[in-house]
Scaffold this motif. Structure first.
Motif, PDB file in Angstrom:
ATOM      1  N   ARG A 445       6.954 -34.244  12.814  1.00 14.54           N
ATOM      2  CA  ARG A 445       6.571 -34.277  11.403  1.00 14.54           C
ATOM      3  C   ARG A 445       5.444 -35.282  11.164  1.00 14.54           C
ATOM      4  NH1 ARG A 445      12.329 -35.463   8.809  1.00 14.54           N
ATOM      5  NH2 ARG A 445      12.299 -36.867  10.607  1.00 14.54           N
ATOM      6  N   GLY A 446       4.392 -34.802  10.544  1.00 16.56           N
ATOM      7  CA  GLY A 446       3.298 -35.667  10.157  1.00 16.56           C
ATOM      8  C   GLY A 446       2.359 -36.084  11.264  1.00 16.56           C
ATOM      9  N   LEU A 447       2.523 -35.521  12.464  1.00 17.13           N
ATOM     10  CA  LEU A 447       1.693 -35.936  13.594  1.00 17.13           C
ATOM     11  C   LEU A 447       0.493 -35.008  13.773  1.00 17.13           C
ATOM     12  CD1 LEU A 447       4.340 -36.851  16.316  1.00 17.13           C
ATOM     13  CD2 LEU A 447       3.402 -38.281  14.488  1.00 17.13           C
ATOM     14  N   SER A 448      -0.587 -35.561  14.269  1.00 14.52           N
ATOM     15  CA  SER A 448      -1.763 -34.769  14.629  1.00 14.52           C
ATOM     16  C   SER A 448      -1.495 -34.053  15.947  1.00 14.52           C
ATOM     17  CB  SER A 448      -2.976 -35.680  14.787  1.00 14.52           C
ATOM     18  OG  SER A 448      -2.841 -36.472  15.968  1.00 14.52           O
ATOM     19  N   PRO A 449      -2.328 -33.076  16.305  1.00 15.62           N
ATOM     20  CA  PRO A 449      -2.120 -32.387  17.584  1.00 15.62           C
ATOM     21  C   PRO A 449      -2.099 -33.332  18.774  1.00 15.62           C
ATOM     22  CG  PRO A 449      -3.622 -31.119  16.237  1.00 15.62           C
ATOM     23  CD  PRO A 449      -3.371 -32.405  15.499  1.00 15.62           C
ATOM     24  N   SER A 480     -13.466 -32.311  26.734  1.00 18.00           N
ATOM     25  CA  SER A 480     -13.826 -31.855  25.382  1.00 18.00           C
ATOM     26  C   SER A 480     -13.602 -32.989  24.394  1.00 18.00           C
ATOM     27  CB  SER A 480     -13.003 -30.624  24.988  1.00 18.00           C
ATOM     28  OG  SER A 480     -11.613 -30.901  25.123  1.00 18.00           O
ATOM     29  N   PRO A 481     -14.346 -34.091  24.566  1.00 20.77           N
ATOM     30  CA  PRO A 481     -14.142 -35.257  23.707  1.00 20.77           C
ATOM     31  C   PRO A 481     -14.415 -34.934  22.244  1.00 20.77           C
ATOM     32  CG  PRO A 481     -16.195 -35.434  24.932  1.00 20.77           C
ATOM     33  CD  PRO A 481     -15.463 -34.265  25.496  1.00 20.77           C
ATOM     34  N   GLY A 482     -13.579 -35.494  21.389  1.00 21.28           N
ATOM     35  CA  GLY A 482     -13.757 -35.304  19.966  1.00 21.28           C
ATOM     36  C   GLY A 482     -13.139 -34.037  19.406  1.00 21.28           C
ATOM     37  N   GLN A 483     -12.610 -33.167  20.289  1.00 23.08           N
ATOM     38  CA  GLN A 483     -12.004 -31.927  19.806  1.00 23.08           C
ATOM     39  C   GLN A 483     -10.656 -32.214  19.145  1.00 23.08           C
ATOM     40  OE1 GLN A 483     -13.677 -28.923  19.919  1.00 23.08           O
ATOM     41  NE2 GLN A 483     -15.310 -30.323  20.576  1.00 23.08           N
ATOM     42  N   THR A 485      -7.991 -30.214  18.981  1.00 22.56           N
ATOM     43  CA  THR A 485      -6.888 -29.771  19.837  1.00 22.56           C
ATOM     44  C   THR A 485      -7.450 -29.546  21.235  1.00 22.56           C
ATOM     45  OG1 THR A 485      -5.900 -28.661  17.923  1.00 22.56           O
ATOM     46  CG2 THR A 485      -5.035 -28.066  20.092  1.00 22.56           C
ATOM     47  N   PRO A 486      -7.477 -30.571  22.067  1.00 18.29           N
ATOM     48  CA  PRO A 486      -8.141 -30.459  23.379  1.00 18.29           C
ATOM     49  C   PRO A 486      -7.446 -29.446  24.298  1.00 18.29           C
ATOM     50  CG  PRO A 486      -7.812 -32.749  22.766  1.00 18.29           C
ATOM     51  CD  PRO A 486      -7.015 -31.938  21.802  1.00 18.29           C
ATOM     52  N   HIS A 487      -8.258 -28.561  24.863  1.00 12.96           N
ATOM     53  CA  HIS A 487      -7.741 -27.588  25.830  1.00 12.96           C
ATOM     54  C   HIS A 487      -8.784 -27.344  26.908  1.00 12.96           C
ATOM     55  CE1 HIS A 487      -3.799 -26.002  25.064  1.00 12.96           C
ATOM     56  NE2 HIS A 487      -4.046 -25.733  23.796  1.00 12.96           N
ATOM     57  N   LEU A 488      -8.325 -26.996  28.069  1.00 13.54           N
ATOM     58  CA  LEU A 488      -9.169 -26.502  29.155  1.00 13.54           C
ATOM     59  C   LEU A 488      -8.992 -24.987  29.158  1.00 13.54           C
ATOM     60  CD1 LEU A 488      -8.127 -29.125  31.866  1.00 13.54           C
ATOM     61  CD2 LEU A 488     -10.190 -29.162  30.436  1.00 13.54           C
ATOM     62  N   MET A 489      -9.820 -24.293  28.426  1.00 12.95           N
ATOM     63  CA  MET A 489      -9.589 -22.872  28.187  1.00 12.95           C
ATOM     64  C   MET A 489      -9.608 -22.041  29.470  1.00 12.95           C
ATOM     65  SD  MET A 489      -8.858 -22.888  25.078  1.00 12.95           S
ATOM     66  CE  MET A 489      -8.650 -21.135  24.915  1.00 12.95           C
ATOM     67  N   HIS A 490     -10.315 -22.497  30.495  1.00 18.56           N
ATOM     68  CA  HIS A 490     -10.380 -21.734  31.731  1.00 18.56           C
ATOM     69  C   HIS A 490      -9.105 -21.843  32.549  1.00 18.56           C
ATOM     70  CE1 HIS A 490     -11.832 -25.814  32.522  1.00 18.56           C
ATOM     71  NE2 HIS A 490     -11.417 -25.671  33.754  1.00 18.56           N
ATOM     72  N   GLU A 491      -8.219 -22.758  32.181  1.00 18.93           N
ATOM     73  CA  GLU A 491      -6.968 -22.875  32.945  1.00 18.93           C
ATOM     74  C   GLU A 491      -5.737 -23.058  32.062  1.00 18.93           C
ATOM     75  OE1 GLU A 491      -6.047 -27.002  34.652  1.00 18.93           O
ATOM     76  OE2 GLU A 491      -8.221 -26.834  34.942  1.00 18.93           O
ATOM     77  N   ALA A 492      -5.887 -22.893  30.747  1.00 19.48           N
ATOM     78  CA  ALA A 492      -4.777 -23.142  29.835  1.00 19.48           C
ATOM     79  C   ALA A 492      -3.559 -22.267  30.128  1.00 19.48           C
ATOM     80  CB  ALA A 492      -5.233 -22.931  28.395  1.00 19.48           C
TER      81      ALA A 492
END
Length: 507
Positions: A445-449, A480-483, A485-492
């Motif tokens: 509750r109330g937390l960022s990603p 992906s600094p500053g994103q 919701t950080p993800h590595l889309m090529h291996e997510a």
């Protein structure tokens, strides 16, 4: 209490409609949309589906493609879903299923399946969005002289089926306890937009409707008599994993009471189906909370135990889904339980308006969650349906507190249930407040990603998988600094590929 079926058919006109299941099945044409009663193994027709399946097999043997669209309240039992699927007689299934043959045919592309929020089904039928409902097949416990129907052990979508279907077949089951009479609350106050009015239910045990289903007798084309019990399998005794999950939930609720965010008797409980759910209820039954209430869709063994002990003062649901032992307890003491249980249509038991007004505490199972709190509760590795979303979304988005629970691993530890990115999203991070595994509880509750990710990995992931999840997240932060919701889309989704290989080798 067992009486003969004919003694329960007290309407003169409907007595003239009594016929065999085979004769009634002959009245259902191929291609029809058929709404059948049944919700989680309770209150489904027992005789007619078998007769219809036999007719389908004969038609197929002569080259005729005889199939129907099958609509229910939720899952049913082998005597309905099972026999029709084995006859290859279902073209479209909705809104929820749990039958292995049905599941196999859906995932093989042999059967279409529309997975729906259970609270939406009735209104979608009234809106005309699902097509015409040709026939309703509804189990009842009895028929009054004036033609009103005594509902069975589930209500589900039966009110809508009876109102909307062109024709109706009733199956009168004398195995259903007549003590059910008066336990139901059938609300007839719903309207279509723009004429809708607020649903006047302000407490979980309240009554706003009638004890019986209304029926246009001119639409009834057959009455079938049967004497068969509902089929529900016994629940397993809570194992260590389930008990640990339950302990985390109960400890959290205690802290919420101490913090003043919950009253001492909590708020109405909703619990999904399964062994973990019953473990949580067993923990609550032996816990510190008194005079609790329930506003849920399925009443299981755990809540029956809580009613018997007095920990739970009342329970509202749309179906009774008891093991054989619990069903015997219920039938032997139905006078006691009938004063404490209310059974409603699922459009009311699951209605978002009511769930939010009452402040329900929702507890539902999941298949997997990702590090940001998105939940998959329906698909194995993104493509194969397991059961369906059921009522979990109805409650999760509108609950006062929304829990999702699962063991931290599957396949004897070979698969992590906490992953970088879920392969299918049923409940977005916006609807998920609390994740629980046997490892711990993450209050989101109330937390960022980014805050969620660290907490979920720390509290919910199995120790064997925490390093890899942490490494994935840290690399995502760097690449992906500053994103947001950080993800590595090529291996997510590579974790799902690994899981697929594990499942193929253990199948």
């Amino acid at each position: 209490m067992v009486t003969s079926p004919v003694e329960r058919i007290r309407n003169t006109l409907l007595k003239t409609k009594i016929m065999s299941a085979e004769a009634a099945a002959a009245l259902i044409p191929t291609g029809a949309n058929v709404g059948m009663s049944g919700f989680t193994g309770a209150g489904y027709p027992k005789q007619l589906p078998a007769a219809l399946a036999k007719r389908m097999k004969h038609a197929h043997a002569t080259g005729e493609d005889f199939r129907i669209g099958l609509w229910t309240g939720a899952s049913t039992a082998p005597e309905l879903d099972g026999v029709l699927a084995e006859a290859h007689g279902i073209s479209m299934r909705l809104p929820y299923q749990s039958d292995p043959t049905v599941r196999k045919q859906i995932n093989a592309g042999e059967m279409q399946y529309t997975d729906l929020h259970l609270s939406h089904v009735a209104q979608l039928v009234w809106f005309g969005f699902l097509g015409n409902l040709d026939i309703a097949v509804v189990e009842v416990a009895g028929i009054l002289p004036d033609g009103r129907l005594i509902p069975s052990s589930s209500v589900g979508n039966n009110k809508t089926w009876i109102d909307q279907a062109d024709k109706i077949i009733l199956e009168v089951n004398s195995m259903q306890n007549m003590g059910l009479e008066g336990m139901h609350d059938i609300y007839y106050g719903t309207q279509l937009p723009p004429d809708r009015q607020p649903i006047p239910l302000v407490r979980a045990s309240g009554r706003i409707g009638e004890a019986y289903l209304r029926c246009d007798l001119s639409k009834v084309i057959a009455v079938v008599q049967t004497n068969q019990p509902d089929r529900n399998t016994p629940f397993a005794e809570p194992d260590e994993t389930s008990q640990r999950i339950a302990s985390h939930v109960i400890d959290f609720l205690g802290k919420e009471v101490k913090a003043g965010r919950l009253p001492a008797d909590l708020l109405p409980l909703q619990s999904g189906v399964g062994n973990i759910a019953n473990a949580v209820l067993a923990g609550l039954n032996h816990g510190p909370f008194e005079k609790m209430t329930a506003y849920t869709e399925v009443l299981q063994d755990g809540m029956l135990d809580m009613l018997r002990s007095g920990k739970l003062t009342s329970a509202s649901a749309t179906a009774l889904s008891f093991s054989p032992a619990a069903l015997k307890e219920f039938n032997d003491n139905i006078d006691f339980y009938s004063k404490r249980i209310v059974l409603r249509p699922q459009e009311i038991s699951n209605h978002p308006e009511v769930v939010r007004r009452l402040g329900v505490i929702a507890m539902n199972a999941m298949i997997e969650a990702d590090i940001y709190g998105n939940v998959n509760s329906t698909h194995i590795k993104g493509t194969s349906i397991m059961n369906g979303i059921g009522g979990s979304g109805d409650f999760a988005r509108n609950a006062f507190l929304s829990f999702f629970v699962t063991p931290s691993t599957a396949k004897n530890g070979a698969i992590s249930c906490i992953v970088p990115m879920v392969s299918h999203v049923d409940h977005t991070e916006h609807d998920v407040q609390i994740l629980v595994t046997e490892q711990g509880l993450a209050d989101l509750r109330g937390l960022s990603p980014k805050q969620r990710a660290r907490l979920i990995i720390e509290k919910c992931a199995h120790p064997d998988y925490r390093p890899a999840l942490t490494e994935y997240y840290e690399r995502a932060l760097r690449e992906s600094p500053g994103q947001h919701t950080p993800h590595l889309m090529h291996e997510a989704l590579t974790w799902q590929e690994t899981a697929l290989r594990v499942m193929e080798t253990t199948a």
